[in-house]
Design a protein around this motif. Structure first.
Motif, PDB file in Angstrom:
ATOM      1  N   MET A   1       0.850  -1.174   0.000  1.00 29.60           N
ATOM      2  CA  MET A   1       0.000   0.000   0.000  1.00 29.60           C
ATOM      3  C   MET A   1       0.898   1.239   0.000  1.00 29.60           C
ATOM      4  O   MET A   1       1.875   1.304   0.719  1.00 29.60           O
ATOM      5  N   THR A   2       0.536   2.211  -0.803  1.00 29.34           N
ATOM      6  CA  THR A   2       1.313   3.439  -0.871  1.00 29.34           C
ATOM      7  C   THR A   2       0.816   4.441   0.179  1.00 29.34           C
ATOM      8  O   THR A   2      -0.274   4.290   0.741  1.00 29.34           O
ATOM      9  N   VAL A   3       1.597   5.468   0.390  1.00 30.05           N
ATOM     10  CA  VAL A   3       1.210   6.528   1.315  1.00 30.05           C
ATOM     11  C   VAL A   3      -0.078   7.189   0.839  1.00 30.05           C
ATOM     12  O   VAL A   3      -0.979   7.448   1.646  1.00 30.05           O
ATOM     13  N   VAL A   4      -0.214   7.434  -0.452  1.00 33.13           N
ATOM     14  CA  VAL A   4      -1.428   8.071  -0.973  1.00 33.13           C
ATOM     15  C   VAL A   4      -2.651   7.181  -0.734  1.00 33.13           C
ATOM     16  O   VAL A   4      -3.724   7.680  -0.355  1.00 33.13           O
ATOM     17  N   GLN A   5      -2.511   5.885  -0.907  1.00 34.92           N
ATOM     18  CA  GLN A   5      -3.635   4.980  -0.663  1.00 34.92           C
ATOM     19  C   GLN A   5      -4.019   4.987   0.818  1.00 34.92           C
ATOM     20  O   GLN A   5      -5.201   5.053   1.160  1.00 34.92           O
ATOM     21  N   TRP A   6      -3.015   4.895   1.682  1.00 37.37           N
ATOM     22  CA  TRP A   6      -3.297   4.879   3.114  1.00 37.37           C
ATOM     23  C   TRP A   6      -3.936   6.191   3.555  1.00 37.37           C
ATOM     24  O   TRP A   6      -4.931   6.178   4.287  1.00 37.37           O
ATOM     25  N   CYS A   7      -3.384   7.316   3.118  1.00 34.02           N
ATOM     26  CA  CYS A   7      -3.934   8.620   3.514  1.00 34.02           C
ATOM     27  C   CYS A   7      -5.390   8.756   3.065  1.00 34.02           C
ATOM     28  O   CYS A   7      -6.224   9.250   3.820  1.00 34.02           O
ATOM     29  N   GLY A   8      -5.670   8.326   1.856  1.00 28.82           N
ATOM     30  CA  GLY A   8      -7.045   8.402   1.360  1.00 28.82           C
ATOM     31  C   GLY A   8      -7.994   7.569   2.195  1.00 28.82           C
ATOM     32  O   GLY A   8      -9.086   8.031   2.563  1.00 28.82           O
ATOM     33  N   GLN A   9      -7.594   6.350   2.509  1.00 28.44           N
ATOM     34  CA  GLN A   9      -8.435   5.476   3.327  1.00 28.44           C
ATOM     35  C   GLN A   9      -8.623   6.037   4.728  1.00 28.44           C
ATOM     36  O   GLN A   9      -9.725   6.055   5.267  1.00 28.44           O
ATOM     37  N   TRP A  10      -7.517   6.473   5.325  1.00 34.30           N
ATOM     38  CA  TRP A  10      -7.567   6.998   6.693  1.00 34.30           C
ATOM     39  C   TRP A  10      -8.427   8.251   6.755  1.00 34.30           C
ATOM     40  O   TRP A  10      -9.281   8.385   7.640  1.00 34.30           O
ATOM     41  N   PHE A  11      -8.232   9.164   5.816  1.00 36.95           N
ATOM     42  CA  PHE A  11      -8.987  10.408   5.817  1.00 36.95           C
ATOM     43  C   PHE A  11     -10.480  10.139   5.646  1.00 36.95           C
ATOM     44  O   PHE A  11     -11.309  10.668   6.384  1.00 36.95           O
ATOM     45  N   SER A  32      -1.207  19.031   0.551  1.00 34.82           N
ATOM     46  CA  SER A  32      -0.215  20.051   0.210  1.00 34.82           C
ATOM     47  C   SER A  32       1.220  19.631   0.504  1.00 34.82           C
ATOM     48  O   SER A  32       2.145  20.145  -0.120  1.00 34.82           O
ATOM     49  N   HIS A  33       1.404  18.713   1.451  1.00 36.20           N
ATOM     50  CA  HIS A  33       2.759  18.404   1.883  1.00 36.20           C
ATOM     51  C   HIS A  33       3.121  16.917   1.780  1.00 36.20           C
ATOM     52  O   HIS A  33       4.170  16.581   1.241  1.00 36.20           O
ATOM     53  N   ILE A  34       2.273  16.057   2.303  1.00 37.72           N
ATOM     54  CA  ILE A  34       2.620  14.632   2.339  1.00 37.72           C
ATOM     55  C   ILE A  34       2.569  14.015   0.947  1.00 37.72           C
ATOM     56  O   ILE A  34       3.553  13.443   0.479  1.00 37.72           O
ATOM     57  N   LEU A  35       1.439  14.113   0.284  1.00 37.17           N
ATOM     58  CA  LEU A  35       1.278  13.419  -1.000  1.00 37.17           C
ATOM     59  C   LEU A  35       2.226  13.913  -2.092  1.00 37.17           C
ATOM     60  O   LEU A  35       2.789  13.082  -2.818  1.00 37.17           O
ATOM     61  N   PRO A  36       2.448  15.226  -2.222  1.00 34.56           N
ATOM     62  CA  PRO A  36       3.387  15.645  -3.272  1.00 34.56           C
ATOM     63  C   PRO A  36       4.817  15.149  -3.041  1.00 34.56           C
ATOM     64  O   PRO A  36       5.566  14.947  -3.997  1.00 34.56           O
ATOM     65  N   SER A  37       5.187  14.941  -1.794  1.00 36.08           N
ATOM     66  CA  SER A  37       6.568  14.554  -1.486  1.00 36.08           C
ATOM     67  C   SER A  37       6.772  13.041  -1.409  1.00 36.08           C
ATOM     68  O   SER A  37       7.699  12.508  -1.999  1.00 36.08           O
ATOM     69  N   ILE A  38       5.907  12.369  -0.655  1.00 37.78           N
ATOM     70  CA  ILE A  38       6.127  10.934  -0.418  1.00 37.78           C
ATOM     71  C   ILE A  38       4.901  10.087  -0.736  1.00 37.78           C
ATOM     72  O   ILE A  38       4.863   8.911  -0.403  1.00 37.78           O
ATOM     73  N   VAL A  51      11.995   9.233   6.247  1.00 40.02           N
ATOM     74  CA  VAL A  51      11.126  10.139   6.995  1.00 40.02           C
ATOM     75  C   VAL A  51      11.913  11.345   7.504  1.00 40.02           C
ATOM     76  O   VAL A  51      11.437  12.478   7.435  1.00 40.02           O
ATOM     77  N   THR A  52      13.115  11.113   7.989  1.00 43.23           N
ATOM     78  CA  THR A  52      13.962  12.218   8.441  1.00 43.23           C
ATOM     79  C   THR A  52      14.237  13.184   7.297  1.00 43.23           C
ATOM     80  O   THR A  52      14.151  14.408   7.458  1.00 43.23           O
ATOM     81  N   ASP A  53      14.559  12.654   6.126  1.00 43.69           N
ATOM     82  CA  ASP A  53      14.786  13.501   4.956  1.00 43.69           C
ATOM     83  C   ASP A  53      13.527  14.297   4.600  1.00 43.69           C
ATOM     84  O   ASP A  53      13.606  15.478   4.244  1.00 43.69           O
ATOM     85  N   LEU A  58      10.616  19.546   4.657  1.00 43.05           N
ATOM     86  CA  LEU A  58       9.493  20.385   5.079  1.00 43.05           C
ATOM     87  C   LEU A  58       9.989  21.616   5.824  1.00 43.05           C
ATOM     88  O   LEU A  58       9.513  22.728   5.593  1.00 43.05           O
ATOM     89  N   GLN A  59      10.943  21.403   6.715  1.00 39.69           N
ATOM     90  CA  GLN A  59      11.483  22.523   7.480  1.00 39.69           C
ATOM     91  C   GLN A  59      12.238  23.493   6.580  1.00 39.69           C
ATOM     92  O   GLN A  59      12.150  24.704   6.746  1.00 39.69           O
TER      93      GLN A  59
END
Length: 95
Positions: A1-11, A32-38, A51-53, A58-59
């Motif tokens: 599962m990708t981050v985009v799939q998980w975020c969509g389901q969770w949201f 704005s931040h999570i999906l465009p990057s990872i 994740v550290t990178d 972001l900072q």
């Protein structure tokens, strides 16, 4: 599962629990931040270094420490599911 799939389901599964401000805040952080990057990364590829990178980027883009912290809290959710015995992401607390 990708981050985009998980975020969509969770949201989608949780948005009914939040007031409109919370929903809007999560939506902004995710889209704005999570999906465009990872977003395209597999959850299993969310290593400490990745994740550290991500937090560092972001900072460097000027995101506030509070926003980075909120993203950290959000990303801990799938990490706990994938690595229940691990401290993955817990040690990556943004400063």
């Amino acid at each position: 599962m990708t981050v985009v799939q998980w975020c969509g389901q969770w949201f989608t599964a949780n948005r009914h629990k939040w007031n409109s401000n919370t929903e809007g805040g999560y939506r902004n952080l995710i889209y704005s931040h999570i999906l465009p990057s990872i977003g395209s990364m597999e959850l299993s590829d969310l290593t400490e270094q990745a994740v550290t990178d991500f937090y560092d980027s972001l900072q460097s883009w000027g995101l506030s420490a509070r926003s980075v912290w909120c993203i950290h809290l959000l990303l801990r959710r799938p990490a706990r599911r994938l690595y229940p015995r691990s401290m993955t992401l817990a040690r990556n607390t943004p400063s």
